[in-house]
Every structure is written in structure tokens, then in C-alpha cells.
Motif scaffolding. Structure first.
Motif, PDB file in Angstrom:
ATOM      1  N   VAL A 110      -8.168   6.999  -4.199  1.00 37.29           N
ATOM      2  CA  VAL A 110      -8.025   5.652  -3.661  1.00 37.29           C
ATOM      3  C   VAL A 110      -8.124   4.680  -4.826  1.00 37.29           C
ATOM      4  O   VAL A 110      -9.043   4.782  -5.646  1.00 37.29           O
ATOM      5  N   LEU A 122      -4.965   0.684  -2.326  1.00 30.60           N
ATOM      6  CA  LEU A 122      -5.475  -0.307  -1.388  1.00 30.60           C
ATOM      7  C   LEU A 122      -5.702  -1.660  -2.048  1.00 30.60           C
ATOM      8  O   LEU A 122      -6.324  -2.538  -1.442  1.00 30.60           O
ATOM      9  N   ASP A 179      -4.016   6.583  -1.875  1.00 28.54           N
ATOM     10  CA  ASP A 179      -3.862   5.277  -1.243  1.00 28.54           C
ATOM     11  C   ASP A 179      -4.080   4.202  -2.295  1.00 28.54           C
ATOM     12  O   ASP A 179      -5.140   4.167  -2.934  1.00 28.54           O
ATOM     13  N   VAL A 210      -9.548   4.047   6.967  1.00 30.74           N
ATOM     14  CA  VAL A 210      -8.686   4.937   6.191  1.00 30.74           C
ATOM     15  C   VAL A 210      -9.454   6.218   5.921  1.00 30.74           C
ATOM     16  O   VAL A 210     -10.586   6.181   5.434  1.00 30.74           O
ATOM     17  N   PRO A 244      -9.000   9.004   3.542  1.00 32.68           N
ATOM     18  CA  PRO A 244      -8.172   9.391   2.390  1.00 32.68           C
ATOM     19  C   PRO A 244      -7.929  10.894   2.353  1.00 32.68           C
ATOM     20  O   PRO A 244      -8.838  11.696   2.581  1.00 32.68           O
ATOM     21  N   THR A 262      -8.528  -3.386   3.881  1.00 35.87           N
ATOM     22  CA  THR A 262      -9.169  -2.189   4.428  1.00 35.87           C
ATOM     23  C   THR A 262     -10.655  -2.462   4.628  1.00 35.87           C
ATOM     24  O   THR A 262     -11.320  -3.013   3.751  1.00 35.87           O
ATOM     25  N   SER A 312      -8.358  13.503  -2.684  1.00 35.02           N
ATOM     26  CA  SER A 312      -7.737  12.190  -2.511  1.00 35.02           C
ATOM     27  C   SER A 312      -8.051  11.300  -3.697  1.00 35.02           C
ATOM     28  O   SER A 312      -9.027  11.520  -4.425  1.00 35.02           O
ATOM     29  N   ALA A 332       0.837  -1.197   0.000  1.00 30.18           N
ATOM     30  CA  ALA A 332       0.000   0.000   0.000  1.00 30.18           C
ATOM     31  C   ALA A 332       0.866   1.238   0.000  1.00 30.18           C
ATOM     32  O   ALA A 332       1.940   1.274   0.596  1.00 30.18           O
ATOM     33  N   CYS A 333       0.380   2.269  -0.703  1.00 34.56           N
ATOM     34  CA  CYS A 333       1.138   3.507  -0.756  1.00 34.56           C
ATOM     35  C   CYS A 333       1.052   4.244   0.575  1.00 34.56           C
ATOM     36  O   CYS A 333       0.080   4.106   1.314  1.00 34.56           O
ATOM     37  N   GLU A 334       2.085   5.031   0.897  1.00 35.80           N
ATOM     38  CA  GLU A 334       2.054   5.859   2.086  1.00 35.80           C
ATOM     39  C   GLU A 334       1.012   6.944   1.903  1.00 35.80           C
ATOM     40  O   GLU A 334       0.845   7.502   0.828  1.00 35.80           O
ATOM     41  N   LEU A 335       0.304   7.269   2.979  1.00 42.79           N
ATOM     42  CA  LEU A 335      -0.707   8.323   2.935  1.00 42.79           C
ATOM     43  C   LEU A 335      -0.024   9.656   3.147  1.00 42.79           C
ATOM     44  O   LEU A 335       0.471   9.932   4.233  1.00 42.79           O
TER      45      LEU A 335
END
Length: 254
Positions: A238, A59, A57, A51, A53, A64, A236, A4-7
Motif C-alpha cells: 500500500v 492510496l 494499492d 480496503v 490489501p 480511505t 500486499s 488509485a490503482c486497481e486491486l
């Protein structure tokens, strides 16, 4: 599966650093395989990963349980034709695919699916081949989105393919004009799975049009990976696969 990508918490640029996005070809199960909001009945709320967003992200492949957005947010569900956007809206928000008007959802949300506009005009134009009156559906659908963003007091959930830059920019500007954040949910499925979904639902687009959407979709993901997100930037983005949608619920809170 991809990590998962860093937020990121920076509003100035949605992707301040390059983000690695993987592909889960062959991992996307049928979206019709589980009931509405399965996490609500299977997992206790204390076990859910929530999460909120704010930038990006990825996911896909991540367990999640809940996405939580502001109470005034506009959330755009995007994906290539056949990806399962309408089915996702039905499972997450109770949207009726046979309705002719916007559907009220949980947390005082309202759901605007283009199929609703199509249903409302079908009795009058059913004798005409759909490609000839598709522009009417688009005009009605986006007109309803404008009114909902302006007049509805709760969250607004929007169905759109997301592959047309002009449309994305227009929706982001409309949301900002009416004091809302616009968040994007990208439902990423392989083209072969999406094509099969079209045939299963009897709502097929032409091969050239479908391939055009697929190419544009791939370009979007590559741009996200390289750190050049859409401008103006949504609040954001996702990225989800079908397995993620199946196990997810979405809530809006102040």
C-alpha cells in the motif's frame, strides 16, 4: 491527484500489469497535525471505505478510512528517514517513542520500532557517537522482530526504512517461515519534507546516507510502476501519503 490503482487478486505475481504511480509533492501535510485515529471520532463507521490489501494499492490522494489485515499478519511500515514512520506508528497504534521495548497495540498487535532498541541501549552507550553503535541497534531491533514473528500470537507491526533489498527479503522470508503474511505500507513523502522532519525531531542521518535512501526509494516506486515488484513478493503493498495516514485507521480481523 493520481487515480488509485486497481486491486489485483493474483497471488502468483503482485503486479501482473504495470501500475501508474503518481507523486504528491507539496501535498503532504505535517503528520503531527491531527489526533490519533481521527476517522474514528469524525466519521461514522458506515461511511468508511475499508480496503483489504492483497496486491498493490496506491492510496495517495484517496479517502480511505481503514486498512484491514488478517489477525496473524506482519505489517512493515517503510519510508525514507524523516518520512514519519515512528509518528505514524504512534498515531495508528499508540506506540511510545520513549519506550525501550515493543509496545502492545490494538487487536492484540505488537509494535516494533527501531527507536525502542535505540532507547534501550542509550544509557550504556550515550557517550559514544551514535553512528558507532548504530549496528548494535539494528541487531537488537531485528532480533526482536524475529522473536515477535515466532512467539507473538497476534499481528506484528514493524518499523524499517524498506530501502535495503536484503532486509526486505529477509523479513518476508521470516514471516513466511512463521506462517504469516507480510504486508508493506510505503509512506511516500517528498525528500524535502522528510529532511525537515529529521531536523524537527533531532534525528538526522548524514547527507550522503539520506540521498542514498532517497535514490533507493525512487527506484522502488519506479519498479512498482513498471510492474516489477520485489521478490519474494509481499502479500500486499500500500502506498500512502501523509494526508492518507492522518485520516486512516488500521484493524486486524480473522
Amino acid at each position: 491527484m493520481p487515480a488509485a490503482c486497481e486491486l489485483h487478486r493474483t497471488k502468483a505475481a503482485i503486479l501482473p500489469n504495470p501500475v501508474r504511480l503518481g507523486t504528491l509533492d507539496g501535498v503532504n501535510p505535517p503528520l503531527d497535525s491531527v489526533p490519533l485515529n481521527p476517522a474514528e471520532s469524525i466519521f461514522p463507521e458506515s461511511d468508511w471505505e475499508i480496503v483489504r490489501p492483497h496486491a498493490i494499492d496506491d492510496l495517495r490522494g484517496r479517502a480511505t478510512r481503514e486498512l484491514r489485515y488478517p489477525a496473524s499478519a506482519a505489517v512493515l511500515f517503510a519510508g525514507i528517514p524523516g518520512a514519519g514512520k515512528s509518528t505514524a506508528l504512534r498515531r495508528l497504534f499508540g506506540s511510545d517513542p520513549h519506550a525501550e521495548h515493543a509496545i502492545p497495540g490494538p487487536d492484540h498487535s505488537i509494535v516494533l520500532d527501531s527507536i525502542h532498541a535505540r532507547n534501550s541501549w542509550r544509557p550504556r552507550l550515550s557517550r559514544v557517537p551514535y553512528p558507532l553503535w548504530r549496528p548494535v541497534v539494528h541487531v537488537v531491533h531485528f532480533g526482536r522482530i524475529w522473536v515477535a514473528l515466532r512467539d507473538h500470537r497476534g499481528p506484528v507491526v514493524i518499523h524499517d526504512c524498506g530501502t535495503i533489498g536484503f532486509t526486505r527479503r529477509m523479513l518476508i522470508r521470516w514471516a513466511l517461515r512463521h506462517g504469516r503474511e507480510l504486508h508493506m505500507v510505503l509512506l511516500d513523502v517528498p525528500a524535502t519534507v522528510a529532511r525537515a522532519g529529521q531536523y524537527a525531531r533531532g534525528r538526522r542521518v548524514g547527507r550522503l546516507s539520506f540521498n542514498w535512501h532517497v535514490r533507493r526509494w525512487g527506484r522502488i516506486l519506479r519498479r512498482l510502476e513498471s510492474g516489477t515488484g520485489p521478490r519474494p513478493a509481499p502479500t500486499s503493498i500500500v502506498v500512502l501519503d501523509r494526508d492518507g495516514i492522518d485520516r486512516l485507521r488500521i484493524r486486524f480481523a480473522a
